[in-house]
Design a protein around this motif. Structure first.
Motif, short mmCIF file in Angstrom:
data_model
loop_
_atom_site.label_atom_id
_atom_site.label_comp_id
_atom_site.label_asym_id
_atom_site.label_seq_id
_atom_site.Cartn_x
_atom_site.Cartn_y
_atom_site.Cartn_z
N MET A 1 0.86 -1.17 0.00
CA MET A 1 0.00 0.00 0.00
C MET A 1 0.90 1.23 0.00
O MET A 1 1.82 1.34 0.80
N SER A 2 0.68 2.13 -0.92
CA SER A 2 1.44 3.37 -0.92
C SER A 2 0.51 4.53 -0.62
O SER A 2 -0.68 4.48 -0.90
N VAL A 3 1.07 5.55 -0.03
CA VAL A 3 0.28 6.72 0.35
C VAL A 3 0.87 7.92 -0.36
O VAL A 3 2.06 8.19 -0.24
N SER A 4 0.04 8.62 -1.11
CA SER A 4 0.52 9.83 -1.78
C SER A 4 0.29 11.02 -0.85
O SER A 4 -0.32 10.88 0.20
N GLY A 5 0.76 12.18 -1.23
CA GLY A 5 0.59 13.38 -0.43
C GLY A 5 -0.82 13.90 -0.43
O GLY A 5 -1.11 14.88 0.23
N ARG A 6 -1.72 13.25 -1.16
CA ARG A 6 -3.09 13.73 -1.26
C ARG A 6 -4.09 12.68 -0.79
O ARG A 6 -5.21 12.65 -1.24
N ASP A 7 -3.66 11.80 0.08
CA ASP A 7 -4.54 10.75 0.55
C ASP A 7 -5.21 11.15 1.85
O ASP A 7 -4.69 11.93 2.63
N MET A 8 -6.37 10.54 2.06
CA MET A 8 -7.14 10.80 3.25
C MET A 8 -7.65 9.46 3.77
O MET A 8 -7.97 8.57 2.99
N MET A 9 -7.69 9.33 5.07
CA MET A 9 -8.28 8.14 5.67
C MET A 9 -9.30 8.59 6.70
O MET A 9 -9.30 9.75 7.12
N ILE B 1 -11.06 7.81 10.46
CA ILE B 1 -10.96 7.15 11.75
C ILE B 1 -12.08 7.71 12.61
O ILE B 1 -12.18 8.93 12.79
N GLY B 2 -12.93 6.85 13.10
CA GLY B 2 -14.05 7.30 13.91
C GLY B 2 -14.97 8.25 13.16
O GLY B 2 -15.65 9.07 13.76
N GLY B 3 -14.98 8.14 11.83
CA GLY B 3 -15.82 9.00 11.01
C GLY B 3 -15.22 10.36 10.72
O GLY B 3 -15.82 11.17 10.02
N ILE B 4 -14.04 10.63 11.23
CA ILE B 4 -13.36 11.92 11.02
C ILE B 4 -12.27 11.74 9.98
O ILE B 4 -11.43 10.84 10.10
N PRO B 5 -12.24 12.58 8.94
CA PRO B 5 -11.20 12.45 7.92
C PRO B 5 -9.85 12.99 8.42
O PRO B 5 -9.80 13.95 9.20
N ALA B 6 -8.80 12.34 7.97
CA ALA B 6 -7.44 12.78 8.27
C ALA B 6 -6.65 12.80 6.97
O ALA B 6 -6.68 11.84 6.20
N VAL B 7 -5.96 13.89 6.72
CA VAL B 7 -5.10 14.01 5.54
C VAL B 7 -3.77 13.33 5.89
O VAL B 7 -3.19 13.58 6.94
N ILE B 8 -3.31 12.47 4.99
CA ILE B 8 -2.09 11.70 5.21
C ILE B 8 -0.99 12.20 4.28
O ILE B 8 -1.22 12.40 3.09
N GLY C 1 -18.15 12.93 -3.68
CA GLY C 1 -17.87 12.53 -5.07
C GLY C 1 -16.71 11.56 -5.17
O GLY C 1 -16.86 10.47 -5.77
N PRO C 2 -15.52 11.89 -4.62
CA PRO C 2 -14.41 10.93 -4.67
C PRO C 2 -14.74 9.59 -4.02
O PRO C 2 -14.34 8.54 -4.50
N ALA C 3 -15.51 9.61 -2.94
CA ALA C 3 -15.90 8.35 -2.28
C ALA C 3 -16.80 7.54 -3.20
O ALA C 3 -16.61 6.33 -3.35
N LEU D 1 -8.89 7.70 0.52
CA LEU D 1 -9.45 8.38 -0.63
C LEU D 1 -8.39 9.30 -1.21
O LEU D 1 -7.66 9.95 -0.47
N ASN D 2 -8.33 9.39 -2.52
CA ASN D 2 -7.51 10.41 -3.17
C ASN D 2 -8.40 11.58 -3.51
O ASN D 2 -9.54 11.38 -3.92
N PHE D 3 -7.93 12.77 -3.33
CA PHE D 3 -8.72 13.94 -3.72
C PHE D 3 -7.86 14.91 -4.48
O PHE D 3 -6.68 14.74 -4.60
#
Length: 128
Positions: A1-9, A11-18, A92-94, A126-128
């Protein structure tokens, strides 16, 4: 699994930018839509979830003790929370990834409220 600078995950329904810092070789997550900066660090993408769960739990407990909302309100004069606007942008991205964003948020929020952390399950990026 790779994570780009524009990924989001989520946790507990709250988005976090990774993001990934190449010099420190660490992944960093920053929750968005909260009334304070809540971040977490991990050595690998697989370690992001438990680190994020721990950071979010501490933040929410602090908010409970201080009797303040953990969510960031919209600008003055506008009712509601910034997180509602963030969800609208991510819908939309989702959907393009086959994810019902609002069902994901409901499920994660309920589980997080019951246990203080989310049961081990698939990490949603998610990528955005």
């Amino acid at each position: 699994m790779s994570v780009s600078g524009r990924d989001m995950m989520f946790i507990g329904g709250i988005p976090a930018v990774i993001s990934f810092n190449a010099s420190s070789r660490m992944f960093r997550g920053v929750f968005i839509g909260l009334n304070a900066e809540v971040d977490f660090l991990a050595c690998s993408p697989m370690d992001l979830q438990p680190q994020g769960e721990a950071a979010l739990s501490v933040f929410l407990e602090t908010c409970r003790q201080q009797k303040r909302s953990p969510l960031l309100a919209r600008q003055e004069g506008q009712k509601g929370y910034l997180l509602e606007d963030i969800y609208a942008e991510l819908e939309g991205p989702a959907r393009q990834k086959g994810i019902d964003l609002y069902q994901l948020v409901r499920d994660q929020t309920l589980e997080f409220q019951k246990t203080g952390y989310r049961e081990k399950g698939p990490v949603v990026f998610l990528n955005f």
